[in-house]
Enzyme design. Structure first.
Site, PDB file in Angstrom:
ATOM      1  N   GLU A  47      75.030  59.289  12.737  1.00 50.04           N
ATOM      2  CA  GLU A  47      75.483  59.853  14.018  1.00 50.04           C
ATOM      3  C   GLU A  47      74.450  59.578  15.110  1.00 50.04           C
ATOM      4  O   GLU A  47      74.784  59.196  16.236  1.00 50.04           O
ATOM      5  CB  GLU A  47      75.687  61.371  13.901  1.00 50.04           C
ATOM      6  CG  GLU A  47      76.747  61.795  12.911  1.00 50.04           C
ATOM      7  CD  GLU A  47      76.211  62.013  11.494  1.00 50.04           C
ATOM      8  OE1 GLU A  47      75.311  61.263  11.049  1.00 50.04           O
ATOM      9  OE2 GLU A  47      76.722  62.932  10.830  1.00 50.04           O
ATOM     10  N   GLU A  85      67.295  54.403   6.506  1.00 50.96           N
ATOM     11  CA  GLU A  85      66.270  55.193   5.816  1.00 50.96           C
ATOM     12  C   GLU A  85      64.896  54.535   5.924  1.00 50.96           C
ATOM     13  O   GLU A  85      64.758  53.431   6.463  1.00 50.96           O
ATOM     14  CB  GLU A  85      66.690  55.398   4.355  1.00 50.96           C
ATOM     15  CG  GLU A  85      67.993  56.181   4.273  1.00 50.96           C
ATOM     16  CD  GLU A  85      68.392  56.579   2.861  1.00 50.96           C
ATOM     17  OE1 GLU A  85      67.848  56.012   1.888  1.00 50.96           O
ATOM     18  OE2 GLU A  85      69.269  57.459   2.755  1.00 50.96           O
ATOM     19  N   CYS A  97      69.937  59.288  10.909  1.00 49.38           N
ATOM     20  CA  CYS A  97      71.306  59.510  10.447  1.00 49.38           C
ATOM     21  C   CYS A  97      72.275  58.589  11.213  1.00 49.38           C
ATOM     22  O   CYS A  97      71.987  58.134  12.325  1.00 49.38           O
ATOM     23  CB  CYS A  97      71.730  60.952  10.694  1.00 49.38           C
ATOM     24  SG  CYS A  97      71.001  62.148   9.566  1.00 49.38           S
ATOM     25  N   ASN A 153      73.341  54.996   8.826  1.00 52.07           N
ATOM     26  CA  ASN A 153      72.038  55.586   8.527  1.00 52.07           C
ATOM     27  C   ASN A 153      71.028  54.505   8.175  1.00 52.07           C
ATOM     28  O   ASN A 153      71.363  53.478   7.570  1.00 52.07           O
ATOM     29  CB  ASN A 153      72.118  56.673   7.452  1.00 52.07           C
ATOM     30  CG  ASN A 153      72.767  56.249   6.148  1.00 52.07           C
ATOM     31  OD1 ASN A 153      73.641  55.388   6.128  1.00 52.07           O
ATOM     32  ND2 ASN A 153      72.350  56.867   5.062  1.00 52.07           N
ATOM     33  N   CYS A 190      74.862  66.823   9.559  1.00 56.88           N
ATOM     34  CA  CYS A 190      73.718  67.712   9.320  1.00 56.88           C
ATOM     35  C   CYS A 190      73.398  68.487  10.602  1.00 56.88           C
ATOM     36  O   CYS A 190      73.907  68.174  11.686  1.00 56.88           O
ATOM     37  CB  CYS A 190      72.506  66.916   8.826  1.00 56.88           C
ATOM     38  SG  CYS A 190      71.629  66.021  10.118  1.00 56.88           S
ATOM     39  N   CYS A 225      72.078  66.445  13.497  1.00 57.78           N
ATOM     40  CA  CYS A 225      73.130  65.625  14.123  1.00 57.78           C
ATOM     41  C   CYS A 225      74.054  66.482  14.979  1.00 57.78           C
ATOM     42  O   CYS A 225      74.553  66.021  16.011  1.00 57.78           O
ATOM     43  CB  CYS A 225      73.917  64.859  13.068  1.00 57.78           C
ATOM     44  SG  CYS A 225      72.978  63.473  12.407  1.00 57.78           S
TER      45      CYS A 225
HETATM   46  N1  THU Z   1      72.952  61.354   6.643  1.00 59.14           N
HETATM   47  C1  THU Z   1      73.615  60.911   7.750  1.00 59.14           C
HETATM   48  O1  THU Z   1      73.598  59.707   8.064  1.00 59.14           O
HETATM   49  N2  THU Z   1      74.275  61.823   8.507  1.00 59.14           N
HETATM   50  C2  THU Z   1      74.330  63.155   8.247  1.00 59.14           C
HETATM   51  O2  THU Z   1      74.863  63.919   9.037  1.00 59.14           O
HETATM   52  C3  THU Z   1      73.748  63.669   7.011  1.00 59.14           C
HETATM   53  C4  THU Z   1      72.913  62.738   6.237  1.00 59.14           C
HETATM   54  C5  THU Z   1      72.203  60.389   5.832  1.00 59.14           C
HETATM   55  C6  THU Z   1      70.720  60.539   5.912  1.00 59.14           C
HETATM   56  C7  THU Z   1      70.262  59.941   4.608  1.00 59.14           C
HETATM   57  O3  THU Z   1      70.063  58.546   4.786  1.00 59.14           O
HETATM   58  C8  THU Z   1      71.419  60.153   3.664  1.00 59.14           C
HETATM   59  O4  THU Z   1      72.524  60.537   4.469  1.00 59.14           O
HETATM   60  C9  THU Z   1      71.182  61.219   2.620  1.00 59.14           C
HETATM   61  O5  THU Z   1      70.744  62.388   3.183  1.00 59.14           O
END
Ligand code: THU
Length: 143
Positions: free
Chosen positions: A67, A56, A65, A54, A100, A103
Site C-alpha cells: 500500500e 522487503e 508494504c 511489498n 496493517c 498502512c
Molecule cells: N504487508 C503488506 O505489504 N501490506 C500490509 O498491509 C501488511 C503486510 C507485507 C509486509 C511484509 O513484506 C509481508 O507483508 C509480511 O508481513
C-alpha cells in the site's frame, strides 16, 4: 447490480479491474523473507490506476508494504494533491489480510470519507471498508 449502483459510484468493472491489477503487481513483490507477496492498486480521482508491491529488506523493519509503495509511486507520478478513490489489496497466498495499522494511517493521508478499501476477507470473498471503518482515530498533526 447495475453499472453504477455501488454507493461509491464505482462500477463492478472498475472494482474487478482494480483487483486484477493488485493481483498482477503482487507477482513483482520482493518478499524473500516472509514469502508473502502483496499487491496494491490505487484508483485515483481521475480514474488513473497506480500499483505497488511489498519490498522487503534483510533488516526486516525496513520493509515497505504494498500500500505504501503504491502511494509513494502515485505521489511521485502525480504530485502531492492526489486523492485515492479506491484501493484494492491482494496477496498470492489466498490469505485473508487486512491493511496493517501503518498502512491505514498512510491510506488515511490521501483518502476522503468516500474512499473505498477492498481486501481479502476470511470467507474468501473481497471485503470492503472505508478508512473511517479501519482507522476511526487516525493521527492528525495539530501543532
Ligand atoms: N504487508 C503488506 O505489504 N501490506 C500490509 O498491509 C501488511 C503486510 C507485507 C509486509 C511484509 O513484506 C509481508 O507483508 C509480511 O508481513
Amino acid at each position: 447490480m447495475s453499472a453504477t449502483s455501488h454507493p461509491s459510484g464505482l462500477t463492478p468493472t472498475q472494482i474487478e479491474d482494480l483487483q486484477q491489477r493488485a493481483l498482477a503487481v503482487a507477482q513483482q513483490a520482493y518478499a524473500p523473507y516472509s514469502g508473502f507477496r502483496v499487491g496494491a492498486a490505487l484508483l485515483l480521482e481521475d480514474d488513473t490506476i497506480v500499483t505497488g508491491c511489498n519490498v522487503e529488506n534483510a533488516s526486516y523493519r525496513l520493509t515497505t508494504c504494498a500500500e505504501q509503495s503504491a502511494i509513494a509511486s502515485a505521489v511521485g507520478m502525480y504530485g502531492p494533491h492526489i486523492r485515492i478513490r479506491a484501493i484494492s489489496i491482494a496477496n498470492l497466498s489466498n490469505a485473508a489480510s487486512q491493511p496493517c495499522g501503518a498502512c491505514r494511517q498512510s491510506i488515511h493521508e490521501f483518502s476522503t470519507p468516500d474512499t473505498r478499501i477492498f481486501f481479502p476477507a476470511e470467507d474468501g470473498t473481497v471485503a470492503e471498508a472505508t478508512i473511517a471503518d479501519l482507522l476511526p482515530a487516525a493521527f492528525l498533526l495539530n501543532k
